[in-house]
Scaffold this motif. Structure first.
Motif, short mmCIF file in Angstrom:
data_model
loop_
_atom_site.label_atom_id
_atom_site.label_comp_id
_atom_site.label_asym_id
_atom_site.label_seq_id
_atom_site.Cartn_x
_atom_site.Cartn_y
_atom_site.Cartn_z
N THR A 51 0.83 -1.20 0.00
CA THR A 51 0.00 0.00 0.00
C THR A 51 0.87 1.26 0.00
O THR A 51 0.55 2.24 -0.69
CB THR A 51 -0.96 -0.01 1.20
N SER A 70 -5.26 1.06 2.89
CA SER A 70 -5.77 -0.27 2.59
C SER A 70 -7.27 -0.19 2.40
O SER A 70 -7.99 0.28 3.30
CB SER A 70 -5.46 -1.23 3.73
N ASP A 90 -7.46 -4.24 -3.80
CA ASP A 90 -6.83 -5.11 -2.79
C ASP A 90 -7.66 -6.38 -2.69
O ASP A 90 -8.82 -6.35 -2.30
CB ASP A 90 -6.79 -4.38 -1.44
N GLU A 117 -3.13 -5.20 -5.27
CA GLU A 117 -2.43 -5.90 -4.18
C GLU A 117 -2.96 -7.32 -4.06
O GLU A 117 -4.13 -7.57 -4.30
CB GLU A 117 -2.66 -5.16 -2.86
MG MG Z 1 -2.04 -3.22 1.59
#
Ligand code: MG
Ligand code: ADP
Length: 150
Positions: A51, A70, A90, A117
């Motif tokens: 991140t 996040s 994410d 991510e």
């Molecule tokens: Mg992260």
């Protein structure tokens, strides 16, 4: 930090960072090279610094990095830059079936810059894209390997 020589002719390299802001700076260097439609897949354990790196990408494309965090309830977060929008994804908390339902294929074939991510959780991820591996070397040291597509 040992800086990866991110630039027009750069293909792959490893940087070592000593703190979060150096990891952000490495992301910023990459972000300056990204163009609309580019995709960045990020790999690394929880707390590695993925991140933080994406925050740097946001700065590198001229978007406001302040609220890059996040994702909690929003799986895809958008940050508008002057010439492209950054989509930050994410996949950490998602089940494989949910990942298939996200429409990531459309996202990565669009005009945004997409940073994902936990990219290994997406089985259908493209492979001719930029990939970033971040490894915790202990304390605040991180090894960041960046591979740019040919
Ligand atoms: Mg992260
Ligand atoms: P991830 O997204 O990979 O789970 P984050 O970027 O959210 O990781 O968090 C990384 C954590 O590690 C932060 O708390 C940050 O302060 C800490 N940290 C320590 N050293 C570094 C470093 N060299 N690079 C990035 N983060 C670091």
């Amino acid at each position: 930090m040992t800086q990866p020589p991110v630039g027009p002719t750069f293909r792959s390299g490893v940087a070592e960072t000593a703190n979060e802001s150096e990891t952000e700076a490495a992301g910023e260097a990459l972000g300056r090279e990204l163009r609309p439609g580019d995709v960045v897949l990020l790999y690394g354990d929880l707390g590695a610094g993925k991140t933080a790196f994406v925050r740097g990408i946001a700065r590198g494309i001229g978007a406001n990095p302040d609220d890059v965090s996040s994702p909690t309830f929003t799986i895809v977060q958008e940050y508008a830059g002057p010439s492209a929008t950054l989509y930050h994804v994410d996949l950490y908390r998602l089940e494989p079936a949910d990942i298939d339902d996200l429409g990531l294929e459309d996202l990565v074939s669009g005009e945004g810059i997409v940073a994902i991510e936990w990219a290994e959780r997406w089985k259908g991820r493209p492979d001719d894209v930029t990939e970033v591996w971040i490894k915790d070397l202990g304390e605040d040291s991180r090894a960041i390997t960046i591979e740019r597509p040919r």
